[in-house]
Scaffold this motif. Sequence first.
Motif, PDB file in Angstrom:
ATOM      1  N   HIS A 320       0.908  -0.986   0.008  1.00  0.00           N
ATOM      2  CA  HIS A 320      -0.019   0.005  -0.001  1.00  0.00           C
ATOM      3  C   HIS A 320       1.024   1.156  -0.055  1.00  0.00           C
ATOM      4  CE1 HIS A 320       0.712  -0.670   4.287  1.00  0.00           C
ATOM      5  NE2 HIS A 320       0.710   0.610   4.310  1.00  0.00           N
ATOM      6  N   VAL A 321       0.142   2.364  -0.194  1.00  0.00           N
ATOM      7  CA  VAL A 321       0.914   3.753  -0.142  1.00  0.00           C
ATOM      8  C   VAL A 321       0.074   4.581   0.639  1.00  0.00           C
ATOM      9  CG1 VAL A 321       1.657   5.813  -1.839  1.00  0.00           C
ATOM     10  CG2 VAL A 321       1.366   3.401  -2.807  1.00  0.00           C
ATOM     11  N   GLY A 329       5.054   7.138   1.353  1.00  0.00           N
ATOM     12  CA  GLY A 329       5.704   5.950   1.573  1.00  0.00           C
ATOM     13  C   GLY A 329       5.092   4.913   0.961  1.00  0.00           C
ATOM     14  N   VAL A 330       5.945   4.059   0.318  1.00  0.00           N
ATOM     15  CA  VAL A 330       5.675   2.951  -0.617  1.00  0.00           C
ATOM     16  C   VAL A 330       5.836   1.748   0.337  1.00  0.00           C
ATOM     17  CG1 VAL A 330       5.820   1.795  -2.609  1.00  0.00           C
ATOM     18  CG2 VAL A 330       6.059   4.400  -2.803  1.00  0.00           C
ATOM     19  N   VAL A 331       4.869   1.159   0.761  1.00  0.00           N
ATOM     20  CA  VAL A 331       5.182   0.028   1.747  1.00  0.00           C
ATOM     21  C   VAL A 331       5.098  -1.271   0.933  1.00  0.00           C
ATOM     22  CG1 VAL A 331       4.232  -1.389   3.815  1.00  0.00           C
ATOM     23  CG2 VAL A 331       3.763   1.452   3.647  1.00  0.00           C
ATOM     24  N   LEU A 332       6.384  -2.182   0.814  1.00  0.00           N
ATOM     25  CA  LEU A 332       6.298  -3.164   0.063  1.00  0.00           C
ATOM     26  C   LEU A 332       6.093  -4.352   0.662  1.00  0.00           C
ATOM     27  CD1 LEU A 332      10.048  -2.423  -1.481  1.00  0.00           C
ATOM     28  CD2 LEU A 332       7.831  -1.674  -2.349  1.00  0.00           C
ATOM     29  N   ALA A 337      13.433  -2.884   0.470  1.00  0.00           N
ATOM     30  CA  ALA A 337      13.669  -1.421  -0.169  1.00  0.00           C
ATOM     31  C   ALA A 337      15.026  -1.028  -0.381  1.00  0.00           C
ATOM     32  CB  ALA A 337      12.994  -0.736   1.253  1.00  0.00           C
ATOM     33  N   LYS A 338      16.081  -1.374   0.514  1.00  0.00           N
ATOM     34  CA  LYS A 338      17.416  -0.965   0.108  1.00  0.00           C
ATOM     35  C   LYS A 338      17.843  -1.468  -1.087  1.00  0.00           C
ATOM     36  CE  LYS A 338      18.595  -0.466   5.134  1.00  0.00           C
ATOM     37  NZ  LYS A 338      19.467  -0.853   6.187  1.00  0.00           N
ATOM     38  N   GLN A 339      17.463  -2.887  -1.615  1.00  0.00           N
ATOM     39  CA  GLN A 339      18.042  -3.260  -2.818  1.00  0.00           C
ATOM     40  C   GLN A 339      17.118  -2.289  -3.884  1.00  0.00           C
ATOM     41  OE1 GLN A 339      17.011  -5.058  -0.024  1.00  0.00           O
ATOM     42  NE2 GLN A 339      17.080  -7.548  -0.257  1.00  0.00           N
ATOM     43  N   ALA A 340      16.186  -2.053  -3.735  1.00  0.00           N
ATOM     44  CA  ALA A 340      15.437  -0.985  -4.517  1.00  0.00           C
ATOM     45  C   ALA A 340      15.936   0.147  -4.884  1.00  0.00           C
ATOM     46  CB  ALA A 340      13.914  -0.854  -4.360  1.00  0.00           C
ATOM     47  N   VAL A 341      16.762   0.926  -3.590  1.00  0.00           N
ATOM     48  CA  VAL A 341      17.497   2.133  -3.750  1.00  0.00           C
ATOM     49  C   VAL A 341      18.635   1.706  -4.608  1.00  0.00           C
ATOM     50  CG1 VAL A 341      18.910   3.696  -2.507  1.00  0.00           C
ATOM     51  CG2 VAL A 341      16.638   2.903  -1.655  1.00  0.00           C
ATOM     52  N   ASN A 357      11.248  -2.165   4.349  1.00  0.00           N
ATOM     53  CA  ASN A 357       9.973  -2.512   3.512  1.00  0.00           C
ATOM     54  C   ASN A 357       9.435  -1.082   3.162  1.00  0.00           C
ATOM     55  OD1 ASN A 357       8.927  -1.928   5.989  1.00  0.00           O
ATOM     56  ND2 ASN A 357       7.105  -3.097   5.481  1.00  0.00           N
ATOM     57  N   VAL A 358      10.078  -0.220   3.243  1.00  0.00           N
ATOM     58  CA  VAL A 358       9.315   1.318   2.916  1.00  0.00           C
ATOM     59  C   VAL A 358      10.644   2.051   1.935  1.00  0.00           C
ATOM     60  CG1 VAL A 358       8.288   3.210   3.855  1.00  0.00           C
ATOM     61  CG2 VAL A 358       8.156   1.155   4.935  1.00  0.00           C
ATOM     62  N   LEU A 359       9.704   2.485   0.795  1.00  0.00           N
ATOM     63  CA  LEU A 359      10.555   3.803   0.047  1.00  0.00           C
ATOM     64  C   LEU A 359       9.740   4.826   0.216  1.00  0.00           C
ATOM     65  CD1 LEU A 359      10.606   1.788  -3.343  1.00  0.00           C
ATOM     66  CD2 LEU A 359      12.624   2.263  -1.754  1.00  0.00           C
ATOM     67  N   ARG A 360      10.601   6.030   0.673  1.00  0.00           N
ATOM     68  CA  ARG A 360      10.050   7.273   0.736  1.00  0.00           C
ATOM     69  C   ARG A 360      10.419   8.170  -0.537  1.00  0.00           C
ATOM     70  NH1 ARG A 360      12.620  11.053   5.548  1.00  0.00           N
ATOM     71  NH2 ARG A 360      14.457  10.128   4.825  1.00  0.00           N
TER      72      ARG A 360
END
Length: 387
Positions: A320-321, A329-332, A337-341, A357-360
């Motif tokens: 969810h967002v 905040g994109v909750v995965l 999340a760090k791999q996504a960064v 598990n969160v992207l800001r």
Amino acid sequence: MLTERWRETLVDTYGTPPIGLVSGQGATLTDEKGNSYIDLLAGIAVNALGYGNEHVAQAVYHQAQNLVHTSNLFATQPVLDAGAKLIERVGDVNARVFFCNSGAEANEAAFKLARLTGRRRILAAKHGFHGRTMGSLALTGQPDKQNAFRPLPGGVEFYPFGDADYLRQLVELNPEDTAAIIFEPIQGETGVIPAPDGFMQKVNDLCEEYGILLIVDEVQTGVGRTGTFFAHEIEGVRPDVITMAKGLGAGVPIGATITRGRARDLFTPGTHGTTFGGNPVACAAANVVLDTVDAEFLAEVTRKGDYLRQKLENLPNVDHVRGRGLMLGVVLNAPVAKQAVRGGLEKGLILNAPKENVLRLTPPLIISQHELDTALNTLRTILEELA
């Protein structure tokens, strides 16, 4: 290489950055190798007007040609203009402004205002973040950031963020000695967690009932970030103290503590100060921001935020967002999340992971539709690879 020089030159408080940046335009940055990145972080919600803004550059240039610094022993036009514009935004002609250099300093000033009430208790939210100076750190409800620096200034007690009933019970243990309640409308460093609906108004009412200072930390949420100039406007809250920084200077360091009501006259000559606060160059940049972020601008931030949220909710691996405007905040579904960064840097996208598990996402408020769509397509690819 800039990153190699960083290791050889600077104290290791941040680790070594993965890339070295040299220029930017709009919401796009360029590194020393010529690679470009769409920036969905904006210097952690700082570069509200993006990169290469001509109006900011001209204002800073012209002010620097005339007067760079005077200290607060003298008055200058830029600081008076910026203060008047903030008072207008607050909607209270009796409000007053203290200018400083950062959000931590703005919250440090708020801490001292609470002390000047003569009461001792300050109630702050668990998991909140208010800065890393000793006073602002004492207000920060994150023991892992505090433990190495204890003993911290005393008198601070913590309540669960969003729990107005618990907070009332805490106040009523000793209301006569409760000086202030502080919170962020959205806890950014904790993973972009908004205050529940109605919480801010309930705290406002509680403070009015017992004569307690209401301090709202708008350091990250202010200056249009959530689609209104201040995030607390959504519930019609009237804080005694508002702290702000980040987007106020479009990247030029500036902070502000706005006081009204019970807090307005607590500072008197000699009780607080700062050498660089209200610097003419910083205030010149702030004036451009305050002139730019008008009703039409805010409506566009809301539109972009709604669009971005809708598209993010349909991406793979997204649970969810949460958040408002262009603070999301994109909750995965998984702790990636760090791999996504890291994947973002490889594919030309700057992201941030406050939690596993969160992207800001806090992009420049002027991010274009093309940059948004390109960033979303890149993020889709990254999350598909991590799913």
